[in-house]
Write a protein that holds these residues in place. Structure first.
Motif, PDB file in Angstrom:
ATOM      1  N   ASP A   5       0.854  -1.187   0.000  1.00  0.00           N
ATOM      2  CA  ASP A   5       0.000   0.000   0.000  1.00  0.00           C
ATOM      3  C   ASP A   5       0.890   1.238   0.000  1.00  0.00           C
ATOM      4  OD1 ASP A   5      -1.876   1.964   0.280  1.00  0.00           O
ATOM      5  OD2 ASP A   5      -2.897   1.060   1.998  1.00  0.00           O
ATOM      6  N   PHE A   6       1.239   1.720  -1.180  1.00  0.00           N
ATOM      7  CA  PHE A   6       2.185   2.835  -1.300  1.00  0.00           C
ATOM      8  C   PHE A   6       1.555   4.174  -0.941  1.00  0.00           C
ATOM      9  CE2 PHE A   6       3.826  -0.430  -4.190  1.00  0.00           C
ATOM     10  CZ  PHE A   6       5.137  -0.502  -3.761  1.00  0.00           C
ATOM     11  N   ALA A   7       0.242   4.252  -0.959  1.00  0.00           N
ATOM     12  CA  ALA A   7      -0.429   5.525  -0.687  1.00  0.00           C
ATOM     13  C   ALA A   7      -0.754   5.715   0.786  1.00  0.00           C
ATOM     14  CB  ALA A   7      -1.714   5.611  -1.511  1.00  0.00           C
TER      15      ALA A   7
ATOM     16  N   GLY B 122       6.769   5.031   0.869  1.00  0.00           N
ATOM     17  CA  GLY B 122       6.659   4.250  -0.364  1.00  0.00           C
ATOM     18  C   GLY B 122       7.996   3.794  -0.908  1.00  0.00           C
TER      19      GLY B 122
ATOM     20  N   LYS C 189       9.214   0.858   1.092  1.00  0.00           N
ATOM     21  CA  LYS C 189       8.408  -0.315   0.754  1.00  0.00           C
ATOM     22  C   LYS C 189       8.839  -0.883  -0.605  1.00  0.00           C
ATOM     23  CE  LYS C 189       4.252   1.091   3.324  1.00  0.00           C
ATOM     24  NZ  LYS C 189       2.836   1.508   3.215  1.00  0.00           N
ATOM     25  N   ALA C 190       9.079   0.008  -1.567  1.00  0.00           N
ATOM     26  CA  ALA C 190       9.512  -0.449  -2.884  1.00  0.00           C
ATOM     27  C   ALA C 190      10.835  -1.199  -2.794  1.00  0.00           C
ATOM     28  CB  ALA C 190       9.645   0.745  -3.829  1.00  0.00           C
TER      29      ALA C 190
ATOM     30  N   GLY D 128       6.592   1.543  -7.488  1.00  0.00           N
ATOM     31  CA  GLY D 128       6.122   2.713  -6.764  1.00  0.00           C
ATOM     32  C   GLY D 128       5.450   3.748  -7.635  1.00  0.00           C
TER      33      GLY D 128
END
Length: 572
Positions: A259-261, A266, A269-270, A365
């Protein structure tokens, strides 16, 4: 006729301008060409031919057909079918095109339908391009296995034993990765962006330098500006922290990693996904993150990943985020045994895997820059070039060039230690205070390349010649000639292709510095995609210190004059 420009084997015909071929066609002839192009792009197997056909259709409906329709009567009402408009809003571009073409068949062409069709073709072209680049990134050797992991039991990675040995005080070791950023001497007119580099590999050439940074008046010496840290936790969570953004999160659900948003993490996470720690193939599986971490670190344990970019402001044009992503991927690869050593330089094959993973992370991303942006992973000065795809490459038969470029680190024969010192003694690197989004610039570059606009195509050839001049200046140790080449690169090919690469602020800075320093101002150097943020000014060495002081004063004064007219994000 126009489809032959796309499928031609000879470069001279393939690189002919669309404008030149459409100029003398009537409206009826243009509509016939559009029908043929639309049929061609629907049946074409080659993605790059399909994308170029979409751009031809966009350009004809946007720039050529409306002018020809206005000279004839009668013209239809110009109404746009509302269902097609809704389909556009929902990114269902193929359906929107079919709806608009059906209306054109029924009521005849109009300015309104031309506008709607150009928009739909344009957006479908970029959507198709992005989908293909993502597929190419996934197919790179080193990335493929991660898309086949769908269960924690399939995870092959294990944390290195050195990172699991506690200190006497009970803490785990901390692994740190430090990475420079990249500074491009020339990108040959944005030649590294993905479509261009993969369609015109012989023209994709970038010369960039890995640099440490220090802020004048703040730091005693330059240092690697990008850092990443990793350590083991005694709880089954993934703890992500960005020091610069002041953001941290403990992630315990697998879905939150994708959930990048949800937060400002982000990029971290990437990196976790692109490094294979949480493989992209496990997304949506409903599996347990704790179970996945147990396979890697051990039951009841987790990982903490921290990033910092040493307060480099946005808009530096030094590819900070991409090199941070590369640094994060590197520390995760070292920790999980995907790199041979925990410390020291990465081997060449490991750097290439980091590049492939960084590209994957960028597209996961949703950003996606060019391949030169990970240049900080390679040391020193390097020439990065596109490579024609051959048998055995995953791109063979799909694109003319490979996704991954080749890097050649310049040796002392190419640029002596004395020349490197002289460049450092003349260059003043600044941040002008502007932090515009470079995305629209890169879209326009792609568009102009695909349409082979005449002035812009000549500019691209000029940029390649200037790269040769820059290489020659480095070899001869002539920093004044280097400054003249980078200045002409900015004035001529870059602005011939994208005039918006400059700003009134940039132009006034160059004019004022040139007027004050005269022959001791040796040149201007645009960094990255556009000017106004990170920029370079080259001075005679004996006036560099004065140049540093006066540039700060000139930039601040010019910013005050223009701050209500231009989008400044910070003080220069």
């Amino acid at each position: 006729m126009l489809t032959k420009l796309i499928t031609a084997g000879k470069a001279a015909q393939r690189n002919a301008s669309l404008d030149a071929h459409c100029r003398d066609l009537t409206a009826a002839q243009l509509l016939a060409e559009c029908a043929e192009l639309d049929a061609f792009r629907r049946r074409a197997d080659n993605l790059y031919e399909r994308v170029r056909a979409l751009f031809f259709l966009y350009a004809i409906h946007r720039f050529h057909l409306p002018a020809k329709l206005s000279s004839q009567a009668p013209v239809s009402s110009g109404l746009i079918p509302f269902p097609g408009y809704e389909q556009l809003l929902h990114r269902r571009f193929e359906e929107a095109i079919d709806t608009f073409l059906a209306a054109q068949e029924k009521d005849g062409p109009s300015d309104g339908l031309c506008s709607a069709l150009s928009n739909a073709y344009h957006r479908l072209a970029f959507q198709t391009l992005a989908d293909q680049v993502r597929r190419s990134v996934r197919s790179v050797r080193g990335n493929q296995w991660m898309f086949r992991v769908g269960h924690p039991a399939d995870q092959p990675l294990r944390l290195r034993s050195e990172l699991l040995h506690r200190a006497p005080d009970g803490t785990y070791p901390i692994l740190r990765e430090q990475t420079p950023v990249r500074m491009d001497l020339t990108h040959s007119a944005w030649s590294d962006i993905f479509f261009l580099g993969m369609d015109f590999p012989e023209g994709a050439k970038v010369l960039n330098v890995s640099v440490d940074l220090g802020i004048h008046g703040r730091d005693t010496a330059p240092r690697p500006p990008v850092s990443a840290w990793l350590r083991v936790l005694d709880e089954p969570v993934l703890r992500l922290t960005s020091v610069d953004l002041g953001a941290t999160a403990d992630i315990s659900a697998l879905s939150d990693v994708f959930d990048f948003a949800k937060d400002y993490l982000g990029l971290l996470k990437a990196a976790v996904i692109a490094s294979g720690v949480v493989p992209p193939g496990i997304e949506g599986s409903g599996q347990s993150l704790a179970e996945l971490l147990a396979r890697i670190v051990g039951p009841g344990r987790g990982l903490e990943l921290v990033s910092c970019v040493n307060d480099i402001p946005k808009g530096s044009r030094l590819a900070v985020s991409t090199n941070l992503l590369g640094s994060l991927v590197s520390v995760l690869m070292r920790a999980t045994g995907q790199a041979a050593s925990l410390t020291g330089e990465l081997a060449e094959n490991e750097r290439r895997i980091v590049l492939a993973r960084a590209l994957l992370g960028e597209w996961l991303g949703g950003s996606g820059g060019g391949w030169q942006d990970s240049g900080g992973v390679w040391p020193g000065m390097k020439l990065i070039e596109g490579v024609i795809a051959g048998e055995g490459d995953p791109e063979f038969g799909i694109s003319r060039g490979r996704l991954m470029p080749q890097h050649r680190i310049l040796k002392l024969d190419d640029c002596s230690a004395e020349t490197r010192r002289k460049l450092q003694d003349s260059l003043v690197l600044v941040h002008g205070g502007m932090a515009q989004n470079v995305g629209p610039i890169l879209e326009m570059v792609t568009e102009k390349y695909l349409l082979r606009c005449e002035a812009e195509w000549r500019g691209r050839q000029d940029a390649l010649r200037i790269l040769d001049e820059v290489m020659a200046a480095l070899k001869s140790g002539d920093i004044r000639a280097l400054g003249a080449a980078t200045t002409r690169n900015f004035r001529e090919p870059i602005q011939a292709i994208i005039p918006w690469a400059s700003t009134a602020f940039t132009e006034q800075l160059i004019e004022r510095v040139g007027r004050e320093f005269g022959d001791d101002f040796w040149g201007f150097w645009m960094l990255g995609g556009m000017s106004g943020g990170g920029m370079g000014f080259i001075f005679a060495p004996h006036r560099k210190a004065e140049g540093q002081r006066r540039l700060q004063e000139i930039m601040s004064a010019t910013k005050r004059e223009l701050q209500h007219a231009l989008p400044f994000a910070m003080e220069p």
